[in-house]
Write a protein that holds these residues in place. Structure first.
Motif, PDB file in Angstrom:
ATOM      1  N   PHE A 151       0.852  -1.184   0.000  1.00  0.00           N
ATOM      2  CA  PHE A 151       0.000   0.000   0.000  1.00  0.00           C
ATOM      3  C   PHE A 151       0.894   1.243   0.000  1.00  0.00           C
ATOM      4  CE2 PHE A 151      -3.066   3.123   1.726  1.00  0.00           C
ATOM      5  CZ  PHE A 151      -3.866   3.133   0.591  1.00  0.00           C
ATOM      6  N   GLY A 152       1.295   1.632  -1.175  1.00  0.00           N
ATOM      7  CA  GLY A 152       2.138   2.823  -1.317  1.00  0.00           C
ATOM      8  C   GLY A 152       3.566   2.456  -1.633  1.00  0.00           C
ATOM      9  N   PHE A 160      15.300   5.428  -3.345  1.00  0.00           N
ATOM     10  CA  PHE A 160      15.733   5.210  -4.723  1.00  0.00           C
ATOM     11  C   PHE A 160      15.231   6.346  -5.627  1.00  0.00           C
ATOM     12  CE2 PHE A 160      16.325   3.278  -8.686  1.00  0.00           C
ATOM     13  CZ  PHE A 160      17.076   2.132  -8.539  1.00  0.00           C
ATOM     14  N   LEU A 161      13.940   6.637  -5.508  1.00  0.00           N
ATOM     15  CA  LEU A 161      13.329   7.647  -6.387  1.00  0.00           C
ATOM     16  C   LEU A 161      13.892   9.038  -6.114  1.00  0.00           C
ATOM     17  CD1 LEU A 161       9.647   6.381  -6.334  1.00  0.00           C
ATOM     18  CD2 LEU A 161      11.146   6.467  -8.333  1.00  0.00           C
ATOM     19  N   LYS A 162      14.230   9.298  -4.845  1.00  0.00           N
ATOM     20  CA  LYS A 162      14.792  10.614  -4.512  1.00  0.00           C
ATOM     21  C   LYS A 162      16.057  10.868  -5.310  1.00  0.00           C
ATOM     22  CE  LYS A 162      13.111  11.140   0.168  1.00  0.00           C
ATOM     23  NZ  LYS A 162      13.420  10.890   1.573  1.00  0.00           N
ATOM     24  N   THR A 181      -9.077  -3.990  -7.234  1.00  0.00           N
ATOM     25  CA  THR A 181     -10.392  -3.538  -7.685  1.00  0.00           C
ATOM     26  C   THR A 181     -10.230  -2.072  -8.117  1.00  0.00           C
ATOM     27  OG1 THR A 181     -11.002  -2.674  -5.526  1.00  0.00           O
ATOM     28  CG2 THR A 181     -11.544  -4.982  -5.946  1.00  0.00           C
ATOM     29  N   THR A 182     -11.246  -1.540  -8.782  1.00  0.00           N
ATOM     30  CA  THR A 182     -11.157  -0.157  -9.250  1.00  0.00           C
ATOM     31  C   THR A 182     -10.890   0.787  -8.074  1.00  0.00           C
ATOM     32  OG1 THR A 182     -12.857  -0.825 -10.796  1.00  0.00           O
ATOM     33  CG2 THR A 182     -12.365   1.519 -10.714  1.00  0.00           C
ATOM     34  N   LYS A 183     -11.598   0.541  -6.978  1.00  0.00           N
ATOM     35  CA  LYS A 183     -11.454   1.406  -5.790  1.00  0.00           C
ATOM     36  C   LYS A 183     -10.042   1.298  -5.215  1.00  0.00           C
ATOM     37  CE  LYS A 183     -15.609   2.332  -3.112  1.00  0.00           C
ATOM     38  NZ  LYS A 183     -16.416   1.823  -2.016  1.00  0.00           N
ATOM     39  N   GLU A 184      -9.565   0.053  -5.111  1.00  0.00           N
ATOM     40  CA  GLU A 184      -8.227  -0.159  -4.543  1.00  0.00           C
ATOM     41  C   GLU A 184      -7.164   0.514  -5.395  1.00  0.00           C
ATOM     42  OE1 GLU A 184      -8.980  -4.528  -2.437  1.00  0.00           O
ATOM     43  OE2 GLU A 184      -8.246  -4.418  -4.498  1.00  0.00           O
ATOM     44  N   ALA A 185      -7.319   0.388  -6.723  1.00  0.00           N
ATOM     45  CA  ALA A 185      -6.327   0.999  -7.623  1.00  0.00           C
ATOM     46  C   ALA A 185      -6.322   2.510  -7.436  1.00  0.00           C
ATOM     47  CB  ALA A 185      -6.642   0.643  -9.075  1.00  0.00           C
ATOM     48  N   GLN A 186      -7.499   3.114  -7.320  1.00  0.00           N
ATOM     49  CA  GLN A 186      -7.585   4.563  -7.149  1.00  0.00           C
ATOM     50  C   GLN A 186      -6.968   4.979  -5.816  1.00  0.00           C
ATOM     51  OE1 GLN A 186      -8.335   6.570  -9.714  1.00  0.00           O
ATOM     52  NE2 GLN A 186      -7.443   8.015  -8.222  1.00  0.00           N
ATOM     53  N   ALA A 187      -7.243   4.188  -4.764  1.00  0.00           N
ATOM     54  CA  ALA A 187      -6.695   4.519  -3.446  1.00  0.00           C
ATOM     55  C   ALA A 187      -5.164   4.433  -3.475  1.00  0.00           C
ATOM     56  CB  ALA A 187      -7.256   3.564  -2.403  1.00  0.00           C
ATOM     57  N   LEU A 188      -4.645   3.432  -4.168  1.00  0.00           N
ATOM     58  CA  LEU A 188      -3.193   3.278  -4.244  1.00  0.00           C
ATOM     59  C   LEU A 188      -2.561   4.441  -5.010  1.00  0.00           C
ATOM     60  CD1 LEU A 188      -0.642   1.677  -3.714  1.00  0.00           C
ATOM     61  CD2 LEU A 188      -1.208   0.143  -5.584  1.00  0.00           C
ATOM     62  N   LYS A 189      -3.219   4.838  -6.094  1.00  0.00           N
ATOM     63  CA  LYS A 189      -2.715   5.981  -6.873  1.00  0.00           C
ATOM     64  C   LYS A 189      -2.661   7.237  -5.993  1.00  0.00           C
ATOM     65  CE  LYS A 189      -4.223   4.711 -11.523  1.00  0.00           C
ATOM     66  NZ  LYS A 189      -4.804   5.203 -12.748  1.00  0.00           N
ATOM     67  N   GLU A 194       0.393  11.274  -2.916  1.00  0.00           N
ATOM     68  CA  GLU A 194       0.626  12.000  -1.655  1.00  0.00           C
ATOM     69  C   GLU A 194       2.068  11.804  -1.190  1.00  0.00           C
ATOM     70  OE1 GLU A 194      -3.896  11.555   0.113  1.00  0.00           O
ATOM     71  OE2 GLU A 194      -2.276  10.401   1.063  1.00  0.00           O
ATOM     72  N   GLU A 195       2.536  10.560  -1.304  1.00  0.00           N
ATOM     73  CA  GLU A 195       3.904  10.281  -0.856  1.00  0.00           C
ATOM     74  C   GLU A 195       4.933  11.025  -1.699  1.00  0.00           C
ATOM     75  OE1 GLU A 195       3.592   5.885   1.178  1.00  0.00           O
ATOM     76  OE2 GLU A 195       3.718   5.999  -1.006  1.00  0.00           O
ATOM     77  N   LEU A 196       4.669  11.078  -3.002  1.00  0.00           N
ATOM     78  CA  LEU A 196       5.603  11.781  -3.890  1.00  0.00           C
ATOM     79  C   LEU A 196       5.668  13.260  -3.503  1.00  0.00           C
ATOM     80  CD1 LEU A 196       4.781  10.308  -7.427  1.00  0.00           C
ATOM     81  CD2 LEU A 196       6.719   9.749  -5.957  1.00  0.00           C
ATOM     82  N   LYS A 197       4.502  13.807  -3.214  1.00  0.00           N
ATOM     83  CA  LYS A 197       4.415  15.226  -2.853  1.00  0.00           C
ATOM     84  C   LYS A 197       5.152  15.473  -1.531  1.00  0.00           C
ATOM     85  CE  LYS A 197       1.139  18.921  -3.195  1.00  0.00           C
ATOM     86  NZ  LYS A 197      -0.203  19.317  -3.428  1.00  0.00           N
ATOM     87  N   LEU A 198       4.865  14.601  -0.571  1.00  0.00           N
ATOM     88  CA  LEU A 198       5.465  14.748   0.754  1.00  0.00           C
ATOM     89  C   LEU A 198       6.986  14.702   0.678  1.00  0.00           C
ATOM     90  CD1 LEU A 198       4.782  14.810   3.838  1.00  0.00           C
ATOM     91  CD2 LEU A 198       5.009  12.330   3.800  1.00  0.00           C
ATOM     92  N   HIS A 199       7.491  13.804  -0.147  1.00  0.00           N
ATOM     93  CA  HIS A 199       8.948  13.640  -0.219  1.00  0.00           C
ATOM     94  C   HIS A 199       9.565  14.457  -1.353  1.00  0.00           C
ATOM     95  CE1 HIS A 199       9.165  10.532   2.877  1.00  0.00           C
ATOM     96  NE2 HIS A 199       7.969  10.179   2.427  1.00  0.00           N
ATOM     97  N   LYS A 200       8.765  15.323  -1.947  1.00  0.00           N
ATOM     98  CA  LYS A 200       9.231  16.217  -3.021  1.00  0.00           C
ATOM     99  C   LYS A 200       9.936  15.446  -4.135  1.00  0.00           C
ATOM    100  CE  LYS A 200       9.673  20.512  -0.455  1.00  0.00           C
ATOM    101  NZ  LYS A 200       9.171  20.138   0.863  1.00  0.00           N
ATOM    102  N   ILE A 201       9.302  14.361  -4.546  1.00  0.00           N
ATOM    103  CA  ILE A 201       9.875  13.564  -5.639  1.00  0.00           C
ATOM    104  C   ILE A 201       9.161  13.936  -6.929  1.00  0.00           C
ATOM    105  CG2 ILE A 201      10.180  11.220  -6.566  1.00  0.00           C
ATOM    106  CD1 ILE A 201      10.341  10.293  -3.595  1.00  0.00           C
TER     107      ILE A 201
END
Ligand code: GDP
Ligand code: MG
Length: 370
Positions: A151-152, A160-162, A181-189, A194-201
């Motif tokens: 999950f994330g 690595f991405l940084k 499922t469609t919902k799970e995929a959207q939640a993961l996206k 959010e994580e990318l934003k938080l870590h400025k990636i």
């Protein structure tokens, strides 16, 4: 950006390459290198083969001993794709074994080194005698595949991405999306964004549309941006669906069609790749390669400066015991060296400023996309 109105209709195949690539590239062929990173068995090979319609080959299963000794190997393969007289030399750089070792952070070095080696190769050619026929093996894009079951992003992914973001255009991919499922995929996206934003990636995002781009194209770009990170499912098997032959994965309850936009983001990913190949090539040259080049020149500069400094120290010591003539001569050499050192420092300062400005401009551009 050069686009053709019927691009949107047919974005799913490479027949549109000639419309999209510029004429000058069309003539002498086009080079594009795509790297794929991600844990084993995430479907990377299947994805690449179905994206580019490459033939199926047997998967080699490693022995237990091989798995135990496993270090990251990097394999590159080139294929020529030709459509309507336009040649695309596509190089796929696969990283089998990624994530197999106990310590994932060990995997960054060889990947980073590979990317730098291609930059160095280009740098040497650019500064060599035969600059007309430069072979461009720089990595223009990197698919970073993550598991649908996490999950994330994992801490190792973030680390690595940084680092990777400053070397290559990264496209994040959620693999095997049929496990969600469609919902799970959207939640993961959402979680990943959010994580990318938080870590400025910063990952690769298509540039904003020009005012004179047609509405259809603007809508297409909007859809692509809204679907990122792409959740894809792919397959090399062909099935019969109501008389149509489609690539897909067969389950007891039905078939997941690779190229059905309702089933996965596969077509969107392919469409982004085709329409933005040129943009990714430009960004690689103007941003990532420039960063490498500036870093390289700076390192060279500081090595020079260190060697001057040690020469000076040596000379300083011998001045104390020299004759008047020797001392005057050494004073002159000292002054020359000092002037040169100053020049060097000035040059380094300017380069640092330039690099900072470029980085800031890139970040501003990326933030503008949000
Ligand atoms: N469920 C699912 N399985 C997939 C998908 N793509 C590939 N696979 C399967 O996952 C396994 C590993 O695929 P492969 O492409 O060799 O993975 P790689 O090790 O990342 O290159 C194979 O059995 C594939 O059939 C997908 O989109 N969904
Ligand atoms: Mg593979």
């Amino acid at each position: 950006m050069t686009t053709s109105p019927n691009y949107l209709v047919n974005a799913a195949n490479f027949g549109n390459l000639p419309n999209i690539l510029q004429r000058k590239h069309a003539k002498r062929g086009y080079e594009f290198t795509l790297m794929v990173v991600g844990e084993s068995d995430l479907g990377k090979t299947t994805l690449i083969k179905s994206l580019f319609n490459l033939p199926e080959s047997k998967k080699e299963v490693p022995t237990t001993q091989e798995l135990l000794n496993k270090t990251l190997s990097i394999e590159s393969k080139s294929v020529d794709i030709e459509e309507k007289g336009v040649r695309l030399k596509l190089t796929i750089v696969d990283t089998p074994g990624y994530g197999d070792s106990l310590n994932c952070s060990d995997n960054f070095e060889p990947i980073s080194q590979y990317i730098d080696e291609q930059f160095e190769n280009f740098y040497q050619q650019e500064n060599g005698l035969n600059r007309r026929q430069i072979r461009d093996s720089r990595v223009h894009c990197c698919f970073y595949c993550i598991s649908p079951l996490n999950f994330g992003l994992k801490p190792a992914d973030l680390e690595f991405l940084k680092k990777l973001q400053f070397k290559v255009n990264v496209i994040l991919i959620i693999s095997k999306s049929d496990c969600l499922t469609t919902k799970e995929a959207q939640a993961l996206k959402t979680k990943i964004l959010e994580e990318l934003k938080l870590h400025k990636i910063q990952v690769y995002t298509p540039p904003d549309c020009e005012n004179d781009d047609d509405d259809e194209f603007k809508e297409h770009i909007k859809q692509l941006k809204n679907s990122m990170p792409f959740a894809v499912s792919s397959s090399l098997e062909v099935h019969d669906v109501k008389g149509r032959k489609v690539r897909g994965r067969e389950y007891p309850w039905g078939i997941i069609e690779t190229e059905n936009p309702d089933h996965s983001d596969f077509v969107k990913l392919r469409s982004l790749l085709i329409s933005h190949m040129q943009d990714m090539r430009e960004l690689t040259h103007e941003l990532h390669y420039e960063n490498y080049r500036s870093r390289r020149i700076m390192n060279q500069g500081s090595q020079f400066s260190q060697s001057f400094q040690s020469d000076m120290n040596r000379d300083n010591i011998s001045i104390q015991s020299g004759s008047v003539f020797e001392e005057t001569e050494k004073d002159r050499i000292l002054q020359e060296k000092q002037a040169e050192l100053q020049k060097m420092h000035e040059m380094l300062r300017k380069m640092q400023e330039e690099m900072n400005m470029k980085q800031a401009a890139y970040e501003a551009k990326e933030n503008g996309h949000e």
